[in-house]
Scaffold this active site. Structure first.
Site, PDB file in Angstrom:
ATOM      1  N   ASN A  29       0.825  -1.214   0.000  1.00  0.00           N
ATOM      2  CA  ASN A  29       0.000   0.000   0.000  1.00  0.00           C
ATOM      3  C   ASN A  29       0.853   1.256   0.000  1.00  0.00           C
ATOM      4  O   ASN A  29       0.540   2.228  -0.687  1.00  0.00           O
ATOM      5  CB  ASN A  29      -0.933   0.020   1.209  1.00  0.00           C
ATOM      6  CG  ASN A  29      -2.275  -0.599   0.930  1.00  0.00           C
ATOM      7  OD1 ASN A  29      -2.702  -0.704  -0.213  1.00  0.00           O
ATOM      8  ND2 ASN A  29      -2.954  -1.029   1.971  1.00  0.00           N
ATOM      9  N   GLU A  65      -5.795  -7.499   5.194  1.00  0.00           N
ATOM     10  CA  GLU A  65      -5.283  -8.327   4.098  1.00  0.00           C
ATOM     11  C   GLU A  65      -5.379  -9.817   4.420  1.00  0.00           C
ATOM     12  O   GLU A  65      -4.694 -10.635   3.825  1.00  0.00           O
ATOM     13  CB  GLU A  65      -3.838  -7.946   3.762  1.00  0.00           C
ATOM     14  CG  GLU A  65      -2.825  -8.292   4.822  1.00  0.00           C
ATOM     15  CD  GLU A  65      -2.704  -7.286   5.961  1.00  0.00           C
ATOM     16  OE1 GLU A  65      -1.794  -7.461   6.786  1.00  0.00           O
ATOM     17  OE2 GLU A  65      -3.498  -6.338   6.048  1.00  0.00           O
TER      18      GLU A  65
END
Length: 147
Positions: A29, A65
């Site tokens: 990210n 995640e």
């Protein structure tokens, strides 16, 4: 998960659970941005869901995640094969991840647990799978560990 756990207990059938985590997703990210991160999560979810044939197998986003896969009537040998199949599916998906210290692509760490009568509560089974996931990360990531 609670429903499947109760069914497995009542029917004296195995129930397996996989908890998997995308390795080094925060650096992903940070490097690519949150929109690419969301796209990556979608791609991984499709790869995971595409690895199953039975309508009773369920892939769920667990948070962040992490994903869980609930596998009714699946024994220890079966869950190990399926977990490895998932790991390979994501590997072969070849999603670039230049910020990973494992590989230049997205990888998964996976922990499995199989109920065969030993867990009294669903939370104990979840903890066993989560502990196995932690071992997979501690032992180098991009691997499967079983409870």
């Amino acid at each position: 998960m609670a429903r499947e756990f109760n069914l497995a207990r009542r029917n004296k059938k195995p129930l397996s659970l996989i908890i998997c985590d995308i390795d080094f997703f925060k650096p992903y990210n940070d490097r690519y941005g949150h929109q690419k991160g969301d796209s990556c999560l979608s791609k991984v979810a499709l790869l995971l869901a595409g690895a199953f044939n039975r309508p009773t197998d369920l892939v769920c986003r667990y948070g962040g995640e992490e994903f869980t896969i609930i596998l009714p009537d699946t024994d220890l040998a079966g869950v190990k094969l399926l977990a490895e199949k998932l790991r390979n599916a994501v590997w072969e998906g070849d999603i670039a991840h230049e910020a990973s210290t494992v590989a230049g692509r997205i990888t998964l760490s996976l922990g499995t647990a199989t109920y065969t009568g030993q867990y009294q509560f669903v939370d104990a089974m979840l903890k066993a799978a989560d502990d196995a996931l932690y071992r997979a990360k501690a032992n180098g990531r991009n691997r499967v560990e079983s409870a």
